[in-house]
Design a protein around this motif. Structure first.
Motif, PDB file in Angstrom:
ATOM      1  N   ALA A 275      -9.998-107.702 -45.361  1.00 12.88           N
ATOM      2  CA  ALA A 275      -9.845-108.977 -44.657  1.00 12.88           C
ATOM      3  C   ALA A 275     -11.209-109.556 -44.290  1.00 12.88           C
ATOM      4  O   ALA A 275     -11.457-110.760 -44.467  1.00 12.88           O
ATOM      5  CB  ALA A 275      -8.990-108.782 -43.406  1.00 12.88           C
ATOM      6  N   TRP A 290      -4.620-110.294 -45.233  1.00 12.75           N
ATOM      7  CA  TRP A 290      -5.018-108.890 -45.140  1.00 12.75           C
ATOM      8  C   TRP A 290      -5.191-108.461 -43.680  1.00 12.75           C
ATOM      9  O   TRP A 290      -4.890-107.316 -43.329  1.00 12.75           O
ATOM     10  CB  TRP A 290      -6.304-108.657 -45.927  1.00 12.75           C
ATOM     11  CG  TRP A 290      -6.048-108.444 -47.390  1.00 12.75           C
ATOM     12  CD1 TRP A 290      -6.097-109.390 -48.377  1.00 12.75           C
ATOM     13  CD2 TRP A 290      -5.685-107.220 -48.023  1.00 12.75           C
ATOM     14  NE1 TRP A 290      -5.784-108.825 -49.596  1.00 12.75           N
ATOM     15  CE2 TRP A 290      -5.529-107.489 -49.408  1.00 12.75           C
ATOM     16  CE3 TRP A 290      -5.481-105.928 -47.573  1.00 12.75           C
ATOM     17  CZ2 TRP A 290      -5.184-106.507 -50.333  1.00 12.75           C
ATOM     18  CZ3 TRP A 290      -5.135-104.938 -48.487  1.00 12.75           C
ATOM     19  CH2 TRP A 290      -4.989-105.236 -49.848  1.00 12.75           C
ATOM     20  N   ALA A 291      -5.660-109.364 -42.827  1.00  7.67           N
ATOM     21  CA  ALA A 291      -5.801-109.021 -41.407  1.00  7.67           C
ATOM     22  C   ALA A 291      -4.436-108.739 -40.789  1.00  7.67           C
ATOM     23  O   ALA A 291      -4.275-107.779 -40.017  1.00  7.67           O
ATOM     24  CB  ALA A 291      -6.511-110.144 -40.662  1.00  7.67           C
ATOM     25  N   ALA A 304     -10.113-106.117 -38.535  1.00  6.22           N
ATOM     26  CA  ALA A 304      -9.131-107.165 -38.793  1.00  6.22           C
ATOM     27  C   ALA A 304      -9.297-108.319 -37.805  1.00  6.22           C
ATOM     28  O   ALA A 304      -9.256-109.498 -38.192  1.00  6.22           O
ATOM     29  CB  ALA A 304      -7.719-106.589 -38.709  1.00  6.22           C
TER      30      ALA A 304
END
Length: 331
Positions: A275, A290-291, A304
């Motif tokens: 992320a 992605w986070a 994240a």
């Protein structure tokens, strides 16, 4: 029956004996060591690294293999090499990059033990002596690391790894205290069950963690409490601004090791790094996706949260990375 399958009359009738091995599987208490350095153009620091290795107080045979990656080979003729130490300088003949360079070194190595050293790190004088002695006491180990001294922004930080690190523990935590320049392992394992450095990793990013995971999957990784290495943390990084390669390499690693599925913390760590890399490269949607995935596995995953902050534009990735580097850590 073919004549070449019949033993000659003078052939011994008993099985040949093999040379005795130590508990750790070596031919002597002072096994031969090959140290591999991959370099891409830092001649002054390279010489400091090489001198610290050839001046080790280790009593066994010592070979230093310096692999020049995409630059001309330097014979290092100005480095004084003690008697009994071999200094070999060769070009990278495999995939361009760190992984290919290290595998070139493994192919040239003759030692029972293989050690790695980055061209900007400096070994402590008794590194090998302490680590090999520890291996004699703990032959079950797949590799031996040790305490590292980090020099970052004119500050010194000492990091001591836990005495034994297992595969599940390394899935959950990269354990940056286990530094690749501190690590020694068996050449036979690299050429056998563990495997060599993975040249398929994009830009060779994370090749040290990938190898560490495979070593630990084979057997636990041990560490000595003594300081074995000085790391210059605030040096320019080869990976600055190569965020797309970093994201691709970490995604590759998540696919390569399905065991991450058993570790929420480990999955969150790598996903958080992916992320952050996407956020740093301006891929806001990918960064947020992605986070979120990372935070679903571990709501406390700071990378994240850092990625989300960078994605908003409130702070630049380089600035945040420099702030973390001040404390001897990375993102």
């Amino acid at each position: 029956m073919s004549a070449d399958l019949i033993a000659p009359a003078s052939a011994p009738t008993t099985a040949p004996t093999t040379a005795p091995r130590t508990a750790a599987g070596f031919g002597s208490d002072q096994p031969s060591v090959s140290v591999l350095i991959a370099t891409a153009g830092r001649p002054k620091m390279l010489r400091e690294a090489v001198r610290a290795i050839v001046e080790q107080d280790y009593a066994g045979p010592l070979q230093v293999v310096v692999v020049f990656d995409r630059i001309d080979v330097d014979a290092l003729a100005d480095v004084a090499v003690p008697a009994g130490v071999e200094l070999l300088t060769v070009p990278n003949t495999r995939t361009p990059g760190l992984a290919g360079a290290r595998n070139t070194g493994i192919a040239a190595a003759t030692g029972e033990i293989v050690a790695f050293c980055d061209d900007d790190d400096v070994w402590a004088p008794r590194k090998l002596t302490r680590q090999v002695a520890h291996w004699t006491l703990h032959p079950e180990a797949s590799a031996i690391a040790g305490t590292i001294r980090i020099v970052s922004h004119d500050r010194e930080i000492s990091r001591t790894p836990q005495p034994v690190a297992t595969f599940p523990e390394l899935l959950a935590d990269r354990m940056m205290e286990i530094h690749p320049s501190a690590l020694i392992c068996r050449r036979a394992d690299l050429l056998g069950p563990v495997g060599t450095v993975d040249e398929a990793l994009p830009a060779s990013y994370g090749e040290d963690y990938d190898l560490l995971l495979r070593l630990a999957r084979h057997a636990p990784v041990h560490s000595v409490p003594e300081t074995v290495l000085t790391v210059r943390w605030d040096r320019p990084s080869f990976f600055r601004e190569k965020w797309a390669d970093i994201a691709a390499a970490l995604e590759y690693m998540l696919r390569k090791f399905p065991e991450f599925g058993t570790s929420d913390r480990g999955t969150a760590l790598l996903a958080g790094q992916v992320a952050f890399a996407h956020a740093a490269s301006g891929q806001r949607r990918q960064a947020v996706r992605w986070a979120r995935a990372a935070l679903q596995h571990d709501a406390a995953q700071l990378r994240a949260w850092g990625a989300l902050v960078v994605a908003t534009g409130l702070i630049g990735a380089e600035r945040l990375q420099n702030a973390v580097s001040f404390f001897g850590r990375g993102l």
